[in-house]
Design a protein around this motif. Structure first.
Motif, PDB file in Angstrom:
ATOM      1  N   GLU A 163      -9.382  33.574 -43.516  1.00 33.53           N
ATOM      2  CA  GLU A 163     -10.244  32.099 -43.914  1.00 33.53           C
ATOM      3  C   GLU A 163      -9.740  30.825 -42.474  1.00 33.53           C
ATOM      4  OE1 GLU A 163      -8.386  30.964 -47.658  1.00 33.53           O
ATOM      5  OE2 GLU A 163      -8.504  33.036 -48.368  1.00 33.53           O
ATOM      6  N   GLY A 164      -9.738  31.040 -41.170  1.00 29.66           N
ATOM      7  CA  GLY A 164      -9.259  30.411 -40.353  1.00 29.66           C
ATOM      8  C   GLY A 164      -8.389  29.333 -40.997  1.00 29.66           C
ATOM      9  N   LEU A 165      -7.404  29.454 -41.373  1.00 31.03           N
ATOM     10  CA  LEU A 165      -5.761  29.122 -42.176  1.00 31.03           C
ATOM     11  C   LEU A 165      -4.500  29.216 -40.695  1.00 31.03           C
ATOM     12  CD1 LEU A 165      -6.921  28.844 -46.213  1.00 31.03           C
ATOM     13  CD2 LEU A 165      -6.969  26.595 -44.472  1.00 31.03           C
ATOM     14  N   LEU A 166      -4.580  28.760 -39.930  1.00 30.18           N
ATOM     15  CA  LEU A 166      -3.881  29.191 -39.090  1.00 30.18           C
ATOM     16  C   LEU A 166      -2.497  28.965 -39.749  1.00 30.18           C
ATOM     17  CD1 LEU A 166      -5.973  27.584 -36.005  1.00 30.18           C
ATOM     18  CD2 LEU A 166      -5.741  30.253 -36.938  1.00 30.18           C
ATOM     19  N   PRO A 167      -1.415  29.279 -38.712  1.00 30.33           N
ATOM     20  CA  PRO A 167      -0.093  29.025 -38.844  1.00 30.33           C
ATOM     21  C   PRO A 167       0.344  27.502 -38.944  1.00 30.33           C
ATOM     22  CG  PRO A 167      -0.187  30.812 -37.408  1.00 30.33           C
ATOM     23  CD  PRO A 167      -1.404  30.450 -37.788  1.00 30.33           C
ATOM     24  N   HIS A 168       1.247  27.551 -39.650  1.00 30.94           N
ATOM     25  CA  HIS A 168       1.945  25.347 -39.249  1.00 30.94           C
ATOM     26  C   HIS A 168       3.101  25.547 -39.931  1.00 30.94           C
ATOM     27  CE1 HIS A 168       1.953  21.359 -40.137  1.00 30.94           C
ATOM     28  NE2 HIS A 168       2.161  21.256 -40.969  1.00 30.94           N
ATOM     29  N   LYS A 169       3.949  24.345 -38.954  1.00 33.23           N
ATOM     30  CA  LYS A 169       5.364  23.613 -39.286  1.00 33.23           C
ATOM     31  C   LYS A 169       5.400  23.286 -40.128  1.00 33.23           C
ATOM     32  CE  LYS A 169       7.683  26.291 -34.975  1.00 33.23           C
ATOM     33  NZ  LYS A 169       8.592  25.375 -33.989  1.00 33.23           N
ATOM     34  N   VAL A 170       6.422  22.579 -40.931  1.00 35.78           N
ATOM     35  CA  VAL A 170       6.591  21.271 -41.707  1.00 35.78           C
ATOM     36  C   VAL A 170       7.767  20.624 -41.350  1.00 35.78           C
ATOM     37  CG1 VAL A 170       7.463  20.574 -44.075  1.00 35.78           C
ATOM     38  CG2 VAL A 170       5.671  22.524 -43.611  1.00 35.78           C
TER      39      VAL A 170
END
Ligand SMILES: [Zn+2]
Length: 242
Positions: A163-170
């Protein structure tokens, strides 16, 4: 181990709650303060809010719509940029793969440095005579698992990559803990307390302001004393090491 924990200056905040009104009770004074300091704040409400009424003339469908409108109005008072609603069933929500995927989708889309969530360890509090709602615990647990590791790992929910939602670090996770001695972080809400009350008042189907203002006045002052402010909201802050 001693660690230097930086001052919290959020740029993008995602506040995750189970029901419309949870975030107003737990964090709206802080949200208003962050917005005033230039942060972009997004809301994610995970259940449909379909059970919270003792008005037997009201259907679940009517209640869902009413509570969404109330939540949008409260968000407008605070300057919250977007409100996303999920449809997990009020009262029976589980921290299962569906809920975790739905929350990760929003984390990866909004890409917050700071996530606000409910405390999964709060089950009950005998001092205050409180049983914590199932949905608060389950949504808090799912949010925690999503901050680490599920939002971060590209092999978790690979369909989201499609869906185009790349990994992300909070960077920071803040659990809202108004009734808990374990809080380690206080936000000064002396200037935004009135805005918090206005946002809470938007939840007219849920909140009797004549009662709420009495205990909220005492509680924000009590937390303020601990935090060194006139009034405060309290959190457990996890500043991520990895
Ligand atoms: Zn709730």
């Amino acid at each position: 181990m001693e660690r230097d924990i930086p001052e919290l200056k959020p740029k993008v905040v995602l506040a995750i709650g189970a029901h419309p009104d949870d975030l107003e009770f737990g964090a709206s004074g802080s949200v208003a303060a962050w917005v005033q300091a230039g942060a972009e704040v997004h809301y994610l409400v995970c259940t449909d809010g379909s059970k919270g009424s003792d008005d037997i003339s009201l259907s679940s469908a009517d209640l869902i719509k009413l509570r969404r409108d109330e939540q949008r109005d409260a968000a407008k008072v605070l300057g919250v940029k977007s409100v996303t609603f999920l449809d997990h069933e009020d009262g029976l929500t589980k921290a299962n793969a569906d809920l975790k995927r739905d929350i990760v989708r929003v984390i990866r889309d909004k890409r917050p440095d700071t996530v606000v969530a409910q405390d999964p360890l709060m089950v009950y509090n005998a001092d205050f005579g409180i049983i914590n709602h199932n949905d608060h615990r389950e949504v808090g647990l799912a949010a925690m698992d999503d901050v680490y590791p599920l939002a971060r790992d590209h092999l978790s929910f690979p369909e989201l990559i499609a869906e185009g939602l790349l990994p992300h670090k909070v960077k920071d996770l803040l659990f809202m803990v108004s009734f808990d001695e374990r809080s380690n972080f206080y936000v000064d809400i002396s200037e935004t307390y009135e805005t918090k009350l206005k946002a809470l008042a938007a939840h007219a189907s849920q909140v009797d302001m004549s009662q709420v203002t009495v205990w909220l006045d005492a509680m924000t002052k009590r937390l303020g004393e601990r935090g060194g402010f006139e009034r405060a909201e309290s959190f457990i802050r996890l500043n991520m090491f990895i």
